[in-house]
Scaffold this motif. Structure first.
Motif, PDB file in Angstrom:
ATOM      1  N   LEU A  85       6.897  12.781 -14.418  1.00  0.00           N
ATOM      2  CA  LEU A  85       6.061  12.429 -13.552  1.00  0.00           C
ATOM      3  C   LEU A  85       6.340  13.057 -12.274  1.00  0.00           C
ATOM      4  N   VAL A  86       5.380  13.630 -11.581  1.00  0.00           N
ATOM      5  CA  VAL A  86       5.905  14.222 -10.128  1.00  0.00           C
ATOM      6  C   VAL A  86       4.763  13.511  -9.285  1.00  0.00           C
ATOM      7  N   THR A  87       5.394  13.014  -8.104  1.00  0.00           N
ATOM      8  CA  THR A  87       4.429  12.420  -7.106  1.00  0.00           C
ATOM      9  C   THR A  87       4.641  13.004  -5.997  1.00  0.00           C
ATOM     10  N   GLY A  88       3.360  13.134  -4.932  1.00  0.00           N
ATOM     11  CA  GLY A  88       3.288  13.544  -3.736  1.00  0.00           C
ATOM     12  C   GLY A  88       2.548  12.753  -2.778  1.00  0.00           C
ATOM     13  N   GLY A  89       2.732  12.809  -1.595  1.00  0.00           N
ATOM     14  CA  GLY A  89       1.955  12.293  -0.671  1.00  0.00           C
ATOM     15  C   GLY A  89       1.793  10.809  -0.669  1.00  0.00           C
ATOM     16  N   VAL A  90       2.898  10.204  -1.298  1.00  0.00           N
ATOM     17  CA  VAL A  90       2.869   8.726  -1.015  1.00  0.00           C
ATOM     18  C   VAL A  90       2.820   8.542   0.335  1.00  0.00           C
ATOM     19  N   HIS A  91       3.673   8.832   1.319  1.00  0.00           N
ATOM     20  CA  HIS A  91       3.301   8.848   2.777  1.00  0.00           C
ATOM     21  C   HIS A  91       2.574   9.869   3.070  1.00  0.00           C
ATOM     22  N   GLY A  92       1.320  10.096   3.460  1.00  0.00           N
ATOM     23  CA  GLY A  92       0.207  11.201   3.647  1.00  0.00           C
ATOM     24  C   GLY A  92       0.643  12.013   4.864  1.00  0.00           C
ATOM     25  N   TYR A  93       1.520  11.995   5.758  1.00  0.00           N
ATOM     26  CA  TYR A  93       1.878  12.716   6.842  1.00  0.00           C
ATOM     27  C   TYR A  93       2.941  13.671   6.349  1.00  0.00           C
ATOM     28  N   GLU A  94       3.620  13.410   5.155  1.00  0.00           N
ATOM     29  CA  GLU A  94       4.913  14.156   4.696  1.00  0.00           C
ATOM     30  C   GLU A  94       4.227  15.403   3.833  1.00  0.00           C
ATOM     31  N   THR A  95       3.854  16.307   4.666  1.00  0.00           N
ATOM     32  CA  THR A  95       2.830  17.470   4.245  1.00  0.00           C
ATOM     33  C   THR A  95       3.319  18.221   3.225  1.00  0.00           C
ATOM     34  N   SER A  96       4.691  18.696   3.149  1.00  0.00           N
ATOM     35  CA  SER A  96       5.375  19.472   1.931  1.00  0.00           C
ATOM     36  C   SER A  96       5.296  18.802   0.689  1.00  0.00           C
ATOM     37  N   TRP A 127      -6.021   9.042   2.922  1.00  0.00           N
ATOM     38  CA  TRP A 127      -6.290   8.706   4.373  1.00  0.00           C
ATOM     39  C   TRP A 127      -5.033   9.142   5.417  1.00  0.00           C
ATOM     40  N   GLY A 128      -3.727   8.865   4.952  1.00  0.00           N
ATOM     41  CA  GLY A 128      -2.617   8.953   5.449  1.00  0.00           C
ATOM     42  C   GLY A 128      -2.601  10.649   5.644  1.00  0.00           C
ATOM     43  N   TYR A 129      -2.744  11.246   4.583  1.00  0.00           N
ATOM     44  CA  TYR A 129      -2.836  12.961   4.997  1.00  0.00           C
ATOM     45  C   TYR A 129      -3.783  13.263   5.649  1.00  0.00           C
ATOM     46  N   GLU A 130      -5.018  12.641   6.010  1.00  0.00           N
ATOM     47  CA  GLU A 130      -5.972  13.013   6.867  1.00  0.00           C
ATOM     48  C   GLU A 130      -5.473  12.742   8.183  1.00  0.00           C
ATOM     49  N   THR A 131      -4.950  11.556   8.608  1.00  0.00           N
ATOM     50  CA  THR A 131      -4.642  11.287   9.727  1.00  0.00           C
ATOM     51  C   THR A 131      -3.242  11.299  10.084  1.00  0.00           C
ATOM     52  N   ILE A 132      -2.368  11.928   9.302  1.00  0.00           N
ATOM     53  CA  ILE A 132      -1.171  12.396   9.650  1.00  0.00           C
ATOM     54  C   ILE A 132      -0.288  10.914   9.557  1.00  0.00           C
ATOM     55  N   ASN A 133      -0.287  10.035   8.657  1.00  0.00           N
ATOM     56  CA  ASN A 133       0.193   8.752   8.754  1.00  0.00           C
ATOM     57  C   ASN A 133       0.979   8.291   7.744  1.00  0.00           C
ATOM     58  N   ARG A 134       2.039   7.259   7.967  1.00  0.00           N
ATOM     59  CA  ARG A 134       2.877   6.637   7.182  1.00  0.00           C
ATOM     60  C   ARG A 134       2.183   5.519   6.370  1.00  0.00           C
ATOM     61  N   TRP A 135       1.423   4.694   7.012  1.00  0.00           N
ATOM     62  CA  TRP A 135       0.713   3.749   6.585  1.00  0.00           C
ATOM     63  C   TRP A 135      -0.648   4.000   6.073  1.00  0.00           C
ATOM     64  N   ASN A 136      -1.244   3.094   5.359  1.00  0.00           N
ATOM     65  CA  ASN A 136      -2.578   2.908   5.064  1.00  0.00           C
ATOM     66  C   ASN A 136      -3.449   2.100   6.004  1.00  0.00           C
ATOM     67  N   PRO A 137      -4.975   2.336   5.895  1.00  0.00           N
ATOM     68  CA  PRO A 137      -5.558   1.586   7.118  1.00  0.00           C
ATOM     69  C   PRO A 137      -5.178   0.089   7.239  1.00  0.00           C
ATOM     70  N   ASP A 138      -4.693  -0.471   6.314  1.00  0.00           N
ATOM     71  CA  ASP A 138      -4.281  -1.762   6.502  1.00  0.00           C
ATOM     72  C   ASP A 138      -2.843  -2.001   7.137  1.00  0.00           C
ATOM     73  N   ALA A 139      -2.416  -1.012   7.667  1.00  0.00           N
ATOM     74  CA  ALA A 139      -1.197  -0.996   8.063  1.00  0.00           C
ATOM     75  C   ALA A 139       0.033  -1.235   7.149  1.00  0.00           C
ATOM     76  N   VAL A 140      -0.255  -0.866   5.879  1.00  0.00           N
ATOM     77  CA  VAL A 140       0.873  -1.298   4.799  1.00  0.00           C
ATOM     78  C   VAL A 140       1.431   0.006   4.406  1.00  0.00           C
ATOM     79  N   ASP A 141       2.712   0.263   4.382  1.00  0.00           N
ATOM     80  CA  ASP A 141       3.228   1.287   3.741  1.00  0.00           C
ATOM     81  C   ASP A 141       3.347   1.364   2.244  1.00  0.00           C
ATOM     82  N   PRO A 142       2.698   2.485   1.669  1.00  0.00           N
ATOM     83  CA  PRO A 142       2.330   2.518   0.354  1.00  0.00           C
ATOM     84  C   PRO A 142       3.842   2.575  -0.424  1.00  0.00           C
ATOM     85  N   ASN A 143       4.779   3.210   0.236  1.00  0.00           N
ATOM     86  CA  ASN A 143       6.001   3.405  -0.427  1.00  0.00           C
ATOM     87  C   ASN A 143       6.955   2.134  -0.108  1.00  0.00           C
TER      88      ASN A 143
END
Length: 309
Positions: A85-96, A127-143
């Protein structure tokens, strides 16, 4: 470490309520497109891989949009092979992390398909990717939300459901992240404000490092990844206290966290080999391309070690 200036939302010492979270959400705006940058590239992979939509984030009432979520899987699944399993973008702002997962699929994944079953989730937090954000719209950290029985973030819960049938039998899980200067300038101060606590900045490490799981560190595995990545970018040194982001080094460029205890993505399964990459895109010695290459090298190094062990 030093205390950072107070965040502009909220009252010192008091956790955020709904009004503060609404104020925070109202300040977030799209800066790039998940659909143009990520979904288009995933769709182009359909000839070589199985592409499965494993869920949808319905944020219509909050931001006026729904986001489909995708897993890219080996086209010829073989039950006798190990699963990766490979996962990316758990924090959307972490572009690479996002683009590293996509680049791996585009350039290296087919080579490994004869030796393992691949599961790749390139972007968990659109959404975090689009807004360059760590949280989701509920201000919750997915990670911090990979917990049972109910994940606080839909991004986390949907992936946990999608990989539930594989979680006990994964050989390897590598989660692709970045540590950025905005961790200190924005995200840690925002977290302290949300929680009603005091923020202390950490020293941002200049270079690549790994966060392994303290319950199963597999340090030879971690070292193999560091060796592979060192061919394309520099590895972070410890600070004057012998630490990276406040945690003592276990090996060069390697620190350890309790993955499951902290609700981290790397703790979602019982994989033998587990790690989280951390790339530093703000280094004067880094470029967006070198950061992507570092993520791809990390996945390649992880797979080579796990499949030869």
């Amino acid at each position: 470490m030093s205390e950072f200036s107070r965040y502009h939302i909220g009252t010192p010492g008091q956790p955020w309520g709904d009004s503060e979270k609404q104020q925070w959400l109202a300040e977030q705006t799209p800066k790039r497109s998940y659909f143009d940058d990520v979904v288009v590239r995933i769709e182009q992979l359909r000839e070589r891989f199985d592409v499965e939509q494993y869920g949808e984030l319905d944020y219509t009432s909050k931001v006026g949009r729904k986001y489909p979520l995708f897993l890219v899987k080996s086209k010829e699944w073989r039950t006798e092979l190990p699963t990766i399993l490979v996962t990316g973008g758990v924090h959307g702002y972490e572009t690479s992390g996002v683009h590293g997962a996509l680049r791996f699929l585009e350039t290296h994944a087919e080579y490994f398909q004869t030796r393992c079953n691949l599961l790749v989730a390139p972007c968990l937090s659109p959404w975090g990717y689009e807004t360059i954000n760590r949280w989701n719209p509920d201000a919750v950290d997915p990670n911090r939300s990979f917990v049972h029985p109910v994940a606080p973030a839909a991004e986390s819960g949907l992936l946990m459901q999608a990989v539930a049938d594989y979680a006990d039998n994964l050989l390897l899980h590598i989660d692709l992240h970045e540590t950025t200067d905005t961790d200190n300038s924005e995200f840690r101060p925002a977290l302290a404000a949300r929680e009603g606590t005091v923020n202390d900045n950490w020293n941002i490490p200049d270079g690549f490092y790994l966060v392994g799981d303290a319950k199963k560190p597999e340090l030879e595995f971690q070292k193999a990844i560091i060796t592979q990545v060192s061919q394309v970018t520099h590895i972070a040194d410890a600070d004057e206290d012998g630490k990276i982001i406040g945690v003592p080094l276990s090996e060069t460029g390697v620190i350890l966290y309790d993955g499951k205890g902290a609700g981290l993505c790397m703790g979602l399964s019982n994989a033998q080999y587990v790690t989280t990459t951390e790339v530093y895109p703000d280094s004067v010695n880094a470029t967006p391309e070198s950061c992507i290459q570092a993520q791809v090298a990390a996945v390649e190094g992880a797979l080579k070690f796990a499949l030869s062990a």
